[in-house]
Design an enzyme around this catalytic site. Structure first.
Site, PDB file in Angstrom:
ATOM      1  N   GLY A  50      -3.173   3.616  -2.721  1.00 45.23           N
ATOM      2  CA  GLY A  50      -3.133   2.515  -3.668  1.00 45.23           C
ATOM      3  C   GLY A  50      -2.882   1.217  -2.925  1.00 45.23           C
ATOM      4  O   GLY A  50      -2.137   1.196  -1.943  1.00 45.23           O
ATOM      5  N   ALA A  85       0.834  -1.204   0.000  1.00 46.08           N
ATOM      6  CA  ALA A  85       0.000   0.000   0.000  1.00 46.08           C
ATOM      7  C   ALA A  85       0.866   1.251   0.000  1.00 46.08           C
ATOM      8  O   ALA A  85       1.995   1.236   0.497  1.00 46.08           O
ATOM      9  CB  ALA A  85      -0.927   0.010   1.218  1.00 46.08           C
ATOM     10  N   ASP A  86       0.327   2.324  -0.562  1.00 47.50           N
ATOM     11  CA  ASP A  86       1.013   3.612  -0.546  1.00 47.50           C
ATOM     12  C   ASP A  86      -0.031   4.719  -0.530  1.00 47.50           C
ATOM     13  O   ASP A  86      -1.069   4.612  -1.197  1.00 47.50           O
ATOM     14  CB  ASP A  86       1.919   3.772  -1.770  1.00 47.50           C
ATOM     15  CG  ASP A  86       2.845   4.961  -1.634  1.00 47.50           C
ATOM     16  OD1 ASP A  86       3.892   4.812  -0.977  1.00 47.50           O
ATOM     17  OD2 ASP A  86       2.512   6.041  -2.154  1.00 47.50           O
ATOM     18  N   THR A  87       0.232   5.767   0.243  1.00 48.63           N
ATOM     19  CA  THR A  87      -0.715   6.873   0.389  1.00 48.63           C
ATOM     20  C   THR A  87      -0.053   8.197   0.051  1.00 48.63           C
ATOM     21  O   THR A  87       1.084   8.445   0.466  1.00 48.63           O
ATOM     22  CB  THR A  87      -1.253   6.931   1.837  1.00 48.63           C
ATOM     23  OG1 THR A  87      -1.892   5.696   2.165  1.00 48.63           O
ATOM     24  CG2 THR A  87      -2.266   8.066   2.001  1.00 48.63           C
TER      25      THR A  87
END
Length: 208
Positions: free
Chosen positions: A122, A85-87
């Site tokens: 994501g 995940a990435d924010t």
């Protein structure tokens, strides 16, 4: 069939969110160098989440950590899924990552105060099905609205240290909650992981 979940993230907030919804998991941090090919926030977080998940998948597959009986170099990961995940925070189309220092944090908060902006997370899920690796990548967007903040209030928040490890220089679940007017979308997405969507996707694929 339920699979062993590997979270490819060092984020304590993501760990808390997965624990909150009752999922058992282990953490293996990605050590890959992140490369961005897009400038669109939604595509950026999808790219980065995939890179993190793929790096951890390869690390585990080659080491044989997930299946002690497999030989080094084999890539059998039948009972395992990797979640990356990435924010990022975006304002007027500009991506705001983690601030480099207190001045950068103050500049970001000055940009965000008194208006709305977007938070994108994501997510990539890697798993094996019938001997073939499968990939599911998606993103969630939440709009966050700030109350106006004075320079003194911004400085006060920055001195807490809370903004320094967070995209956009704020955490919605902490001290900065006093300045949040409202949101449109998933609250947990702003914290760092849209766990409702994650669970529904995993359940739909019969992975949990």
């Amino acid at each position: 069939m339920n699979k062993k979940i590997i979270l490819a993230s060092a984020s304590p907030r993501r760990r808390e969110l997965l624990t909150q919804i009752g999922l058992d998991f282990e953490v293996v941090v990605s050590e890959t160098e992140e490369k961005i090919n897009s400038t669109e926030p939604a595509k950026v977080v999808e790219e980065l989440s995939a890179q993190k998940a793929e790096a951890v998948w390869e690390k585990l597959a080659v080491s044989g950590v997930c299946d002690p009986e497999q030989k080094s170099g084999e890539t059998t990961m039948t009972d395992t899924l990797v979640l990356g995940a990435d924010t990022v925070v975006a304002c007027d189309g500009k991506i705001l990552g983690k601030p480099a220092d207190s001045e950068a944090a103050a500049a970001m908060l000055t940009m965000l105060q008194g208006r709305g902006h977007e938070v994108y997370t994501g997510v990539t899920i890697l798993y094996e099905e019938n001997g073939e690796r499968k990939t599911l990548t998606f993103h969630e967007k939440t709009t966050v609205h700030f109350y106006p903040m004075t320079d003194a209030q911004i400085r006060e928040y920055v001195t807490t240290g809370d903004p320094m490890d967070k995209a956009g220089a704020y955490g919605i679940q902490g001290f900065c909650a006093r300045y949040i007017r409202g949101i449109e979308g998933d609250y947990n997405n702003v914290v760092g992981l849209p766990v409702g969507r994650v669970y529904q996707e995993l359940h739909g694929l019969r992975l949990v």
